[in-house]
Design a protein around this motif. Structure first.
Motif, short mmCIF file in Angstrom:
data_model
loop_
_atom_site.label_atom_id
_atom_site.label_comp_id
_atom_site.label_asym_id
_atom_site.label_seq_id
_atom_site.Cartn_x
_atom_site.Cartn_y
_atom_site.Cartn_z
N MET A 92 19.53 11.63 3.88
CA MET A 92 19.08 11.67 2.48
C MET A 92 18.48 10.33 2.08
O MET A 92 17.47 10.29 1.37
N VAL A 93 19.10 9.27 2.51
CA VAL A 93 18.61 7.93 2.18
C VAL A 93 17.24 7.71 2.83
O VAL A 93 16.31 7.22 2.18
N ILE A 94 17.12 8.11 4.09
CA ILE A 94 15.85 7.95 4.80
C ILE A 94 14.77 8.84 4.18
O ILE A 94 13.64 8.41 3.97
N ALA A 95 15.13 10.09 3.87
CA ALA A 95 14.17 11.02 3.27
C ALA A 95 13.66 10.49 1.94
O ALA A 95 12.46 10.55 1.65
N GLU A 96 14.56 9.96 1.12
CA GLU A 96 14.15 9.43 -0.18
C GLU A 96 13.18 8.26 -0.01
O GLU A 96 12.17 8.18 -0.70
N ALA A 97 13.48 7.38 0.92
CA ALA A 97 12.61 6.22 1.15
C ALA A 97 11.23 6.66 1.62
O ALA A 97 10.21 6.14 1.15
N ARG A 98 11.17 7.63 2.51
CA ARG A 98 9.88 8.12 3.00
C ARG A 98 9.09 8.82 1.91
O ARG A 98 7.87 8.64 1.80
N LEU A 99 9.76 9.62 1.08
CA LEU A 99 9.08 10.30 -0.02
C LEU A 99 8.53 9.29 -1.03
O LEU A 99 7.40 9.44 -1.51
N LYS A 100 9.31 8.26 -1.32
CA LYS A 100 8.84 7.23 -2.26
C LYS A 100 7.66 6.46 -1.69
O LYS A 100 6.72 6.15 -2.41
N ASP A 101 7.68 6.18 -0.39
CA ASP A 101 6.55 5.51 0.25
C ASP A 101 5.30 6.37 0.18
O ASP A 101 4.21 5.89 -0.11
N TYR A 102 5.45 7.66 0.44
CA TYR A 102 4.32 8.57 0.40
C TYR A 102 3.76 8.66 -1.02
O TYR A 102 2.55 8.69 -1.22
N LEU A 103 4.65 8.66 -2.01
CA LEU A 103 4.22 8.70 -3.40
C LEU A 103 3.41 7.44 -3.75
O LEU A 103 2.40 7.51 -4.44
N LYS A 104 3.85 6.29 -3.22
CA LYS A 104 3.11 5.05 -3.45
C LYS A 104 1.71 5.13 -2.84
O LYS A 104 0.74 4.66 -3.43
N VAL A 105 1.61 5.73 -1.65
CA VAL A 105 0.31 5.88 -1.00
C VAL A 105 -0.60 6.78 -1.83
O VAL A 105 -1.78 6.48 -2.04
N LEU A 106 -0.07 7.90 -2.32
CA LEU A 106 -0.87 8.80 -3.15
C LEU A 106 -1.35 8.11 -4.43
O LEU A 106 -2.50 8.27 -4.84
N THR A 107 -0.48 7.33 -5.04
CA THR A 107 -0.83 6.59 -6.25
C THR A 107 -1.92 5.57 -5.95
O THR A 107 -2.89 5.44 -6.69
N TRP A 108 -1.78 4.86 -4.84
CA TRP A 108 -2.77 3.86 -4.44
C TRP A 108 -4.13 4.51 -4.18
O TRP A 108 -5.16 4.01 -4.61
N LEU A 109 -4.12 5.64 -3.47
CA LEU A 109 -5.37 6.35 -3.20
C LEU A 109 -6.06 6.77 -4.50
O LEU A 109 -7.26 6.65 -4.65
N ARG A 110 -5.27 7.27 -5.44
CA ARG A 110 -5.81 7.71 -6.73
C ARG A 110 -6.44 6.54 -7.47
O ARG A 110 -7.50 6.67 -8.06
N GLU A 111 -5.79 5.38 -7.43
CA GLU A 111 -6.32 4.19 -8.09
C GLU A 111 -7.65 3.75 -7.47
O GLU A 111 -8.51 3.22 -8.15
N LYS A 112 -7.80 3.99 -6.17
CA LYS A 112 -9.02 3.61 -5.47
C LYS A 112 -10.12 4.68 -5.57
O LYS A 112 -11.20 4.50 -5.04
N GLY A 113 -9.81 5.81 -6.25
CA GLY A 113 -10.82 6.84 -6.45
C GLY A 113 -10.83 7.92 -5.38
O GLY A 113 -11.85 8.56 -5.16
N TYR A 114 -9.70 8.15 -4.74
CA TYR A 114 -9.61 9.17 -3.70
C TYR A 114 -8.46 10.13 -4.02
O TYR A 114 -7.57 9.82 -4.79
#
Length: 69
Positions: free
Chosen positions: A34-56
């Motif tokens: 659960m701890v690992i899954a949460e960390a990976r999901l949060k990392d993926y969310l950060k990537v999606l947010t970053w992509l959106r900020e860059k216009g993708y």
């Protein structure tokens, strides 16, 4: 209207947090997965947010495409 990847990811993280709090209320140890899954999901969310900020965004097929106004 269909939910975006970001919305689905946020909902998954919320559900995971609920499960973690239920485990703690019952006095059980939180499983390591659960701890690992949460960390990976949060990392993926950060990537999606970053992509959106860059216009993708990520389309249904998982391909990254540029957002055109």
């Amino acid at each position: 209207m269909r939910r975006s990847y970001k919305q689905n990811l946020s909902k998954l993280i919320q559900n995971l947090n609920k499960l973690k709090s239920q485990s703690l209320e019952r006095g059980k140890k939180i499983p390591q997965d659960m701890v690992i899954a949460e960390a990976r999901l949060k990392d993926y969310l950060k990537v999606l947010t970053w992509l959106r900020e860059k216009g993708y965004r990520i389309n249904i097929d998982g391909e990254i495409e540029e957002i055109k106004d």
